[in-house]
Design an enzyme around this catalytic site. Structure first.
Site, mmCIF file in Angstrom:
data_model
loop_
_atom_site.group_PDB
_atom_site.id
_atom_site.type_symbol
_atom_site.label_atom_id
_atom_site.label_comp_id
_atom_site.label_asym_id
_atom_site.label_seq_id
_atom_site.Cartn_x
_atom_site.Cartn_y
_atom_site.Cartn_z
ATOM 1 N N CYS A 45 0.820 -1.214 0.000
ATOM 2 C CA CYS A 45 0.000 0.000 0.000
ATOM 3 C C CYS A 45 0.854 1.265 0.000
ATOM 4 O O CYS A 45 0.643 2.168 -0.803
ATOM 5 C CB CYS A 45 -0.942 -0.001 1.206
ATOM 6 S SG CYS A 45 -1.863 1.522 1.355
ATOM 7 N N CYS A 50 -1.552 1.769 -3.035
ATOM 8 C CA CYS A 50 -2.533 2.847 -2.822
ATOM 9 C C CYS A 50 -1.922 4.246 -2.771
ATOM 10 O O CYS A 50 -2.426 5.164 -3.420
ATOM 11 C CB CYS A 50 -3.269 2.646 -1.499
ATOM 12 S SG CYS A 50 -3.492 0.952 -0.990
ATOM 13 N N LYS A 53 -0.050 5.419 -5.995
ATOM 14 C CA LYS A 53 -1.132 5.459 -7.011
ATOM 15 C C LYS A 53 -1.954 6.729 -6.867
ATOM 16 O O LYS A 53 -2.204 7.438 -7.834
ATOM 17 C CB LYS A 53 -1.990 4.205 -6.853
ATOM 18 C CG LYS A 53 -3.173 4.050 -7.782
ATOM 19 C CD LYS A 53 -4.452 4.712 -7.335
ATOM 20 C CE LYS A 53 -4.941 4.388 -5.978
ATOM 21 N NZ LYS A 53 -5.511 3.082 -5.769
ATOM 22 N N TYR A 182 -9.688 -3.090 -10.638
ATOM 23 C CA TYR A 182 -9.266 -1.850 -9.976
ATOM 24 C C TYR A 182 -8.010 -1.231 -10.606
ATOM 25 O O TYR A 182 -7.992 -0.065 -10.981
ATOM 26 C CB TYR A 182 -8.872 -2.159 -8.529
ATOM 27 C CG TYR A 182 -9.958 -2.259 -7.507
ATOM 28 C CD1 TYR A 182 -10.324 -1.146 -6.755
ATOM 29 C CD2 TYR A 182 -10.565 -3.473 -7.218
ATOM 30 C CE1 TYR A 182 -11.272 -1.254 -5.748
ATOM 31 C CE2 TYR A 182 -11.515 -3.585 -6.217
ATOM 32 C CZ TYR A 182 -11.874 -2.462 -5.483
ATOM 33 O OH TYR A 182 -12.799 -2.573 -4.492
ATOM 34 N N GLU A 186 -7.751 2.180 -12.848
ATOM 35 C CA GLU A 186 -7.103 3.345 -12.226
ATOM 36 C C GLU A 186 -5.901 3.811 -13.050
ATOM 37 O O GLU A 186 -5.715 5.014 -13.273
ATOM 38 C CB GLU A 186 -6.677 3.007 -10.797
ATOM 39 C CG GLU A 186 -7.883 2.823 -9.878
ATOM 40 C CD GLU A 186 -7.537 2.543 -8.420
ATOM 41 O OE1 GLU A 186 -8.403 2.719 -7.570
ATOM 42 O OE2 GLU A 186 -6.381 2.127 -8.139
ATOM 43 N N GLY A 266 -5.027 -9.319 -11.756
ATOM 44 C CA GLY A 266 -5.326 -9.842 -10.426
ATOM 45 C C GLY A 266 -4.074 -10.092 -9.609
ATOM 46 O O GLY A 266 -2.947 -10.038 -10.130
ATOM 47 N N HIS A 440 -26.338 22.658 0.332
ATOM 48 C CA HIS A 440 -26.525 23.303 -0.961
ATOM 49 C C HIS A 440 -25.508 24.412 -1.182
ATOM 50 O O HIS A 440 -25.200 25.146 -0.247
ATOM 51 C CB HIS A 440 -27.938 23.900 -1.007
ATOM 52 C CG HIS A 440 -28.293 24.449 -2.350
ATOM 53 N ND1 HIS A 440 -28.515 23.642 -3.445
ATOM 54 C CD2 HIS A 440 -28.439 25.719 -2.771
ATOM 55 C CE1 HIS A 440 -28.801 24.410 -4.484
ATOM 56 N NE2 HIS A 440 -28.754 25.668 -4.105
ATOM 57 N N GLU A 445 -26.025 16.590 -2.526
ATOM 58 C CA GLU A 445 -27.388 16.817 -2.031
ATOM 59 C C GLU A 445 -28.393 15.937 -2.773
ATOM 60 O O GLU A 445 -29.480 15.652 -2.272
ATOM 61 C CB GLU A 445 -27.777 18.295 -2.102
ATOM 62 C CG GLU A 445 -27.878 18.886 -3.476
ATOM 63 C CD GLU A 445 -28.176 20.397 -3.421
ATOM 64 O OE1 GLU A 445 -29.196 20.781 -2.837
ATOM 65 O OE2 GLU A 445 -27.376 21.183 -3.973
HETATM 66 P P1 NDP Z 1 -8.892 -7.369 -9.916
HETATM 67 O O1 NDP Z 1 -9.234 -8.676 -9.318
HETATM 68 O O2 NDP Z 1 -9.629 -6.153 -9.491
HETATM 69 O O3 NDP Z 1 -9.013 -7.458 -11.491
HETATM 70 C C1 NDP Z 1 -8.326 -8.418 -12.226
HETATM 71 C C2 NDP Z 1 -8.724 -8.262 -13.682
HETATM 72 O O4 NDP Z 1 -7.937 -9.136 -14.479
HETATM 73 C C3 NDP Z 1 -10.177 -8.606 -13.928
HETATM 74 O O5 NDP Z 1 -10.694 -7.712 -14.878
HETATM 75 C C4 NDP Z 1 -10.086 -10.016 -14.479
HETATM 76 O O6 NDP Z 1 -11.131 -10.353 -15.349
HETATM 77 C C5 NDP Z 1 -8.793 -9.938 -15.272
HETATM 78 N N1 NDP Z 1 -8.181 -11.248 -15.443
HETATM 79 C C6 NDP Z 1 -7.976 -12.202 -14.516
HETATM 80 N N2 NDP Z 1 -7.381 -13.274 -15.054
HETATM 81 C C7 NDP Z 1 -7.205 -13.010 -16.358
HETATM 82 C C8 NDP Z 1 -6.660 -13.735 -17.438
HETATM 83 N N3 NDP Z 1 -6.178 -14.965 -17.288
HETATM 84 N N4 NDP Z 1 -6.647 -13.153 -18.651
HETATM 85 C C9 NDP Z 1 -7.141 -11.901 -18.821
HETATM 86 N N5 NDP Z 1 -7.681 -11.168 -17.834
HETATM 87 C C10 NDP Z 1 -7.711 -11.714 -16.615
HETATM 88 O O7 NDP Z 1 -7.322 -7.229 -9.687
HETATM 89 P P2 NDP Z 1 -6.330 -6.010 -9.817
HETATM 90 O O8 NDP Z 1 -5.052 -6.629 -10.266
HETATM 91 O O9 NDP Z 1 -6.902 -4.894 -10.611
HETATM 92 O O10 NDP Z 1 -6.223 -5.524 -8.316
HETATM 93 C C11 NDP Z 1 -5.842 -6.442 -7.302
HETATM 94 C C12 NDP Z 1 -6.520 -6.134 -5.996
HETATM 95 O O11 NDP Z 1 -5.937 -4.966 -5.443
HETATM 96 C C13 NDP Z 1 -8.005 -5.811 -6.103
HETATM 97 O O12 NDP Z 1 -8.801 -6.953 -5.995
HETATM 98 C C14 NDP Z 1 -8.234 -4.904 -4.945
HETATM 99 O O13 NDP Z 1 -8.573 -5.675 -3.839
HETATM 100 C C15 NDP Z 1 -6.889 -4.248 -4.703
HETATM 101 N N6 NDP Z 1 -6.899 -2.850 -5.140
HETATM 102 C C16 NDP Z 1 -7.755 -1.976 -4.553
HETATM 103 C C17 NDP Z 1 -7.804 -0.655 -4.943
HETATM 104 C C18 NDP Z 1 -8.763 0.289 -4.305
HETATM 105 O O14 NDP Z 1 -9.305 -0.035 -3.262
HETATM 106 N N7 NDP Z 1 -9.016 1.445 -4.901
HETATM 107 C C19 NDP Z 1 -6.912 -0.159 -5.991
HETATM 108 C C20 NDP Z 1 -6.063 -1.164 -6.559
HETATM 109 C C21 NDP Z 1 -6.064 -2.453 -6.137
HETATM 110 P P3 NDP Z 1 -12.541 -10.935 -14.828
HETATM 111 O O15 NDP Z 1 -13.253 -9.781 -14.195
HETATM 112 O O16 NDP Z 1 -13.197 -11.422 -16.058
HETATM 113 O O17 NDP Z 1 -12.225 -12.017 -13.843
#
Ligand code: NDP
Length: 462
Positions: A45, A50, A53, A182, A186, A266, A440, A445
């Site tokens: 983080c 976070c 970012k 996410y 972002e 992910g 307001h 609101e």
């Molecule tokens: P996410 O789980 O949010 O998203 C992963 C993305 O990758 C999804 O769109 C998923 O698709 C796609 N994906 C997964 N496997 C494959 C694959 N084999 N081929 C192609 N696409 C794939 O993970 P992030 O990496 O974006 O973020 C990780 C974690 O970090 C988040 O879950 C969150 O908890 C945390 N985070 C939180 C933030 C916040 O609170 N603002 C900011 C940044 C991170 P599909 O949806 O189809 O599964």
């Protein structure tokens, strides 16, 4: 409380959000605590998540502010952006925070061990740097997560993840981003705002699976209007280095030529090579450490908190779990972490703030749902001429009047989510929202002035 048979009362592996909080609180109860970190104190983080970012989101939002300023009478010379200056300033701020984390641990009397640490038994931890084993009455694993990559993809060695994106030497003129979650969303906003040509490639047909559908669509449309390109229902099949940058082939047959490719597909729990099998710690899906509601593993002396347990992967959740662990195990105050109604923000551009059920989830879980939805151009954009709309949704259980979920897309949505989280945690009803006086003129609101449902969802009796 201290048991002289062990070197420490508590040994924490991983000095990120969850581990640091647990270590400090346990030490405050008089425990002899050590914490090991192989990278930098602060964890994902603070060091490469976070915090940097959000700094980059702020940096990228100025381009919009400069554009909007013209409508308010400002004229200005052409704005220029210096990537190196931003990265240097960001690094200095991260160094400062890293220093604060170290100081706080020192002040609490926690011993910091800069080394990779692995579990060598129910009470044993091996420290790689010093090649020695120490003992502890309790071990806490707080090693977080790590980006997941499809290592079989040809050319995967050319891509970067969120680990590297904060340290790029130069701003990519063209960037492709894989994923629709996410991080992908972002960073698409960050790079687009900073002037990079940005393309997001996602395997599904809409970004941010799991979020409210109306919000997902509205965000994607707003991002498109701001210049982000989207390729849906597609994945990368190979990446090559060519004379004009990186050349990526897509399953659909298309190709993309860019300067950087960011994979945000992910994250997975960081349990690889941790020695958990030596202590008999049970793992679940994707290598997540299995824990009970008190964050205890199947081995009585070993606990785990944060992303490594793959419960709700958010910093404040890890902090709360770490704190609750220390209260329960070292403070004699059993505490359960409530994982429901967690408000969250996505720092996309525009921003999402959300708490509670999505419309789709509410329709499945309740018989009668009233949906209050308003889409409007916020005052900020009237003079600037920007066409983007703000979206606010309040979902209500029509039988009890309980507010089930609130979703906001637009300026300040993340800040709003925090306060909306309190209201929903207090079980606010729609009548409570209606009885609250509007502030307001604000965009927020709208949340207390929506009187007529936009639609009513009624489950038909079977
Ligand atoms: P996410 O789980 O949010 O998203 C992963 C993305 O990758 C999804 O769109 C998923 O698709 C796609 N994906 C997964 N496997 C494959 C694959 N084999 N081929 C192609 N696409 C794939 O993970 P992030 O990496 O974006 O973020 C990780 C974690 O970090 C988040 O879950 C969150 O908890 C945390 N985070 C939180 C933030 C916040 O609170 N603002 C900011 C940044 C991170 P599909 O949806 O189809 O599964």
């Amino acid at each position: 409380m201290s048991d002289p048979r062990y070197d420490y009362d508590l040994f924490v592996i991983g000095a990120g959000s969850g581990g640091v909080r647990a270590a400090r609180i346990a030490a405050g109860y008089g425990a002899r605590v050590a914490i090991a970190e192989e990278h930098r104190v602060g964890g994902t983080c603070v060091i490469r998540g976070c915090v940097p970012k959000k700094l980059m989101v702020y940096a990228s939002q100025f381009s919009e502010a400069f554009e909007d300023a013209a409508g308010f009478g400002w004229s200005r010379p052409e704005a220029t952006f210096d990537w190196h200056k931003l990265i240097a300033s960001k690094d200095a701020e991260i160094d400062r925070l890293n220093g604060i984390y170290i100081r706080n641990l020192n002040n609490a009397g926690v011993e910091i061990v800069m080394s990779r640490a692995t579990v060598a038994g129910p009470h044993e931890v091996h420290l790689a740097m010093e090649n020695r084993t120490v003992t502890a009455r309790v071990i806490l694993i707080a090693t977080g997560g790590t980006p997941w990559l499809d290592m079989a993809l040809p050319g995967i060695e050319h891509i970067i993840t969120s680990n590297e994106v904060f340290y790029l030497k130069d701003q990519p003129k063209r960037i492709a981003i894989a994923g629709g979650g996410y991080i992908a969303v972002e960073f698409a906003g960050i790079f687009n705002g900073l002037g990079s040509e940005t393309t997001l490639v996602y395997r599904g047909d809409e970004i941010l699976r799991g979020f409210d559908d109306e919000v997902r669509t509205a965000l994607r449309e707003a991002m498109e209007a701001r210049g982000v390109k989207f390729v849906f229902n597609d994945i990368f099949t190979g990446i090559r280095k060519g004379p004009d940058g990186l050349s990526a082939s897509l399953k659909s047959g298309g190709t993309l030529t860019v300067d950087q490719i960011l994979f945000a597909t992910g994250r997975e729990p960081a349990t690889d090579g941790l020695g958990l099998e030596k202590a008999g710690v049970a793992l679940g899906l994707r290598g997540a450490i299995k824990v009970d509601s008190e964050s205890r593993t199947n081995v009585a002396s070993i606990y785990a908190v944060g992303d490594v347990t793959n419960r709700v992967n958010l910093t404040p959740v890890a902090i709360r779990e770490g704190h609750a662990f220390a209260d329960a195990v070292f403070g004699g105050k059993p505490t359960h972490v409530d994982h429901t109604l967690i408000p969250t923000a996505v720092f996309s551009q525009p921003e999402i703030g959300t708490v509670g059920f999505t419309e789709q989830e509410a329709a499945e879980a309740f018989d009668c749902v009233d949906v209050y939805s308003a889409s409007f151009r916020p005052m900020l954009y009237t003079l600037s001429g920007r066409q983007e709309k703000m979206l606010m949704k309040v979902l209500v259980d029509a039988e009890t009047d309980l507010v089930l979920g609130v979703h906001v897309l637009g300026h300040g949505a993340g800040e709003l989510a925090q306060v909306l989280g309190i209201a929903l945690k207090m079980r606010a009803t729609k009548a409570d929202f209606d009885a609250t006086m509007a502030v307001h003129p604000t965009a927020a609101e709208e949340l207390v002035t929506m009187r007529t449902p936009s639609r009513t969802l009624r489950r038909q009796a079977a």
